[in-house]
Design a protein around this motif. Structure first.
Motif, short mmCIF file in Angstrom:
data_model
loop_
_atom_site.label_atom_id
_atom_site.label_comp_id
_atom_site.label_asym_id
_atom_site.label_seq_id
_atom_site.Cartn_x
_atom_site.Cartn_y
_atom_site.Cartn_z
N MET A 109 34.69 39.04 42.36
CA MET A 109 35.56 40.04 41.75
C MET A 109 36.60 39.31 40.93
O MET A 109 36.75 38.10 41.01
N ARG A 110 37.31 40.08 40.11
CA ARG A 110 38.44 39.51 39.38
C ARG A 110 39.62 40.44 39.51
O ARG A 110 39.48 41.61 39.88
N SER A 111 40.76 39.91 39.16
CA SER A 111 41.95 40.74 39.14
C SER A 111 41.79 41.83 38.08
O SER A 111 41.28 41.57 36.99
N ALA A 112 42.21 43.03 38.41
CA ALA A 112 42.22 44.12 37.43
C ALA A 112 43.63 44.35 36.90
O ALA A 112 43.89 45.32 36.20
N GLU A 113 44.53 43.43 37.24
CA GLU A 113 45.91 43.54 36.78
C GLU A 113 46.01 43.10 35.32
O GLU A 113 45.35 42.13 34.92
#
Length: 100
Positions: A81-85
């Motif tokens: 996953m990755r940051s969605a920020e």
């Protein structure tokens, strides 16, 4: 990266995904600004959001009460996953517990 001993050498999942955010899937439900699972529960309290780089599921981080991003990994086995920020593009592999 890619040098011997780099993240890719330690984590084939991160190497396979790559680092180009333009190649990442979009949010599966069309909104990267909400935790899909919290919204289904009527919750609106989370710390940060993460997006699954296999299917686009958006879930809340481990600093959030329900930890839906990690639950997604345990439920379906999608490892990265990755940051969605906004402004963040780092990735995380749950299998090897390494950031890339």
């Amino acid at each position: 990266r890619g040098e011997s001993g780099g993240v890719e050498a330690r984590c084939p999942e991160l190497a396979e995904i790559g680092v180009d955010p333009a190649a990442d899937p979009g949010p599966s439900r069309g909104d990267i600004s909400v935790c899909e699972d919290c919204m289904q529960l009527g919750e609106q309290h989370w710390a940060h959001l993460r997006i699954c780089l296999e299917c686009g599921h958006v879930g809340c981080c481990d600093s959030s009460p329900r930890k839906h991003a990690t639950a997604h990994f345990h439920d379906v086995g999608h490892p990265v996953m990755r940051s969605a920020e906004p402004g963040e593009v780092w990735r995380w592999c749950y299998i090897h517990e390494v950031m890339g």
